[in-house]
Write a protein that holds these residues in place. Structure first.
Motif, PDB file in Angstrom:
ATOM      1  N   TRP A  61       0.819  -1.218   0.000  1.00  0.00           N
ATOM      2  CA  TRP A  61       0.000   0.000   0.000  1.00  0.00           C
ATOM      3  C   TRP A  61       0.850   1.265   0.000  1.00  0.00           C
ATOM      4  CZ3 TRP A  61      -4.806   0.850  -1.413  1.00  0.00           C
ATOM      5  CH2 TRP A  61      -5.717  -0.196  -1.392  1.00  0.00           C
ATOM      6  N   PRO A  62       1.848   1.396   0.880  1.00  0.00           N
ATOM      7  CA  PRO A  62       2.673   2.618   0.828  1.00  0.00           C
ATOM      8  C   PRO A  62       3.386   2.801  -0.516  1.00  0.00           C
ATOM      9  CG  PRO A  62       3.028   1.478   2.907  1.00  0.00           C
ATOM     10  CD  PRO A  62       2.199   0.561   2.038  1.00  0.00           C
ATOM     11  N   SER A  63       3.813   1.704  -1.116  1.00  0.00           N
ATOM     12  CA  SER A  63       4.494   1.799  -2.412  1.00  0.00           C
ATOM     13  C   SER A  63       3.546   2.264  -3.510  1.00  0.00           C
ATOM     14  CB  SER A  63       5.111   0.447  -2.793  1.00  0.00           C
ATOM     15  OG  SER A  63       6.116   0.097  -1.867  1.00  0.00           O
ATOM     16  N   MET A  64       2.317   1.755  -3.487  1.00  0.00           N
ATOM     17  CA  MET A  64       1.337   2.211  -4.475  1.00  0.00           C
ATOM     18  C   MET A  64       1.073   3.705  -4.306  1.00  0.00           C
ATOM     19  SD  MET A  64      -2.627   1.113  -5.157  1.00  0.00           S
ATOM     20  CE  MET A  64      -3.241   2.122  -3.837  1.00  0.00           C
ATOM     21  N   LEU A  65       0.876   4.136  -3.072  1.00  0.00           N
ATOM     22  CA  LEU A  65       0.624   5.557  -2.822  1.00  0.00           C
ATOM     23  C   LEU A  65       1.819   6.412  -3.236  1.00  0.00           C
ATOM     24  CD1 LEU A  65      -1.227   5.324   0.604  1.00  0.00           C
ATOM     25  CD2 LEU A  65      -2.222   5.753  -1.658  1.00  0.00           C
ATOM     26  N   GLY A  66       3.026   5.955  -2.922  1.00  0.00           N
ATOM     27  CA  GLY A  66       4.234   6.675  -3.335  1.00  0.00           C
ATOM     28  C   GLY A  66       4.362   6.761  -4.850  1.00  0.00           C
ATOM     29  N   THR A  67       4.002   5.677  -5.532  1.00  0.00           N
ATOM     30  CA  THR A  67       4.020   5.666  -6.998  1.00  0.00           C
ATOM     31  C   THR A  67       3.072   6.726  -7.543  1.00  0.00           C
ATOM     32  OG1 THR A  67       4.575   3.314  -7.087  1.00  0.00           O
ATOM     33  CG2 THR A  67       3.540   4.258  -9.048  1.00  0.00           C
ATOM     34  N   TYR A  68       1.873   6.767  -7.002  1.00  0.00           N
ATOM     35  CA  TYR A  68       0.880   7.743  -7.455  1.00  0.00           C
ATOM     36  C   TYR A  68       1.312   9.176  -7.154  1.00  0.00           C
ATOM     37  CZ  TYR A  68      -2.978   4.935  -9.230  1.00  0.00           C
ATOM     38  OH  TYR A  68      -3.767   4.130 -10.001  1.00  0.00           O
ATOM     39  N   ILE A  69       1.809   9.420  -5.964  1.00  0.00           N
ATOM     40  CA  ILE A  69       2.208  10.782  -5.590  1.00  0.00           C
ATOM     41  C   ILE A  69       3.369  11.273  -6.453  1.00  0.00           C
ATOM     42  CG2 ILE A  69       3.266  12.168  -3.743  1.00  0.00           C
ATOM     43  CD1 ILE A  69       1.561  10.389  -1.770  1.00  0.00           C
ATOM     44  N   CYS A  70       4.423  10.470  -6.550  1.00  0.00           N
ATOM     45  CA  CYS A  70       5.583  10.875  -7.345  1.00  0.00           C
ATOM     46  C   CYS A  70       5.247  10.933  -8.835  1.00  0.00           C
ATOM     47  CB  CYS A  70       6.763   9.933  -7.101  1.00  0.00           C
ATOM     48  SG  CYS A  70       7.433  10.067  -5.431  1.00  0.00           S
ATOM     49  N   GLY A  71       4.465   9.974  -9.319  1.00  0.00           N
ATOM     50  CA  GLY A  71       4.060   9.981 -10.726  1.00  0.00           C
ATOM     51  C   GLY A  71       3.221  11.197 -11.064  1.00  0.00           C
TER      52      GLY A  71
END
Length: 175
Positions: A61-71
């Motif tokens: 979950w944190p990785s998905m959120l980080g992907t979305y935020i940075c992307g």
């Protein structure tokens, strides 16, 4: 383009995929433990439940959120409101990957209750769906505007078919 944000985006994408690949592998082991006898079954399932839960909430979950935020940051910073066709295609695959992620979470909820609805074989097949998303997204990003969509679709179909045939061959060899 902010190279630090790009580096973080790549790191989050890698860890997101690692989480997705591993969570379904744990589901496979959890389903296989269902066939064991007590107390082995109980010990294994409790351990898998702990591993699944930690992987899901600490990595996936944190990785998905980080992907979305940075992307999102990268898109806004480099493109503004003008989004090229290749990026829309990539984002559609990312959306599909997100649906896959959500479905894995629903499966996790079932496994946390020791409700095993899927065979190890079906879970192995499910695990390869993330691989198909990975391949599609990488090719779209690398080839961008040079991508020939007809060949891309045919290549993705051929790749997917090859993976699923390999899984069936593997299953037959194990028997």
């Amino acid at each position: 383009m902010n190279l630090y944000v790009l580096a973080l985006h790549i790191i989050f994408v890698v860890t997101w995929f690692a989480g997705l690949f591993y969570i379904v592998r744990l589901f496979v082991y959890h389903a296989e433990a269902e066939k064991k006898t007590m107390p082995e079954k109980d010990i294994l399932q409790k351990q898998y439940q702990l591993m699944e839960k930690r992987l899901r909430y600490v990595i996936a979950w944190p990785s998905m959120l980080g992907t979305y935020i940075c992307g999102g940051w990268l898109i806004y910073e480099s493109l503004g409101l003008t989004i090229p066709a290749w990026l829309l295609l990539k984002l559609s695959f990312v959306f599909g990957l997100t649906l896959y992620h959500v479905q894995c979470h629903a499966m996790l909820t079932q496994f946390q209750k020791n409700v095993v609805k899927y065979s190890a074989f079906k879970l192995r097949m499910w695990n390869e769906v993330a691989t198909i998303f990975l391949v599609a997204i990488i090719f779209i990003v690398v080839l961008k505007d040079t991508l020939n969509y007809i060949w891309a679709v045919l290549g993705l179909i051929l790749f997917s078919t090859t993976i699923f045939l390999a899984i069936k061959i593997y299953r037959n060899r194990r028997k």
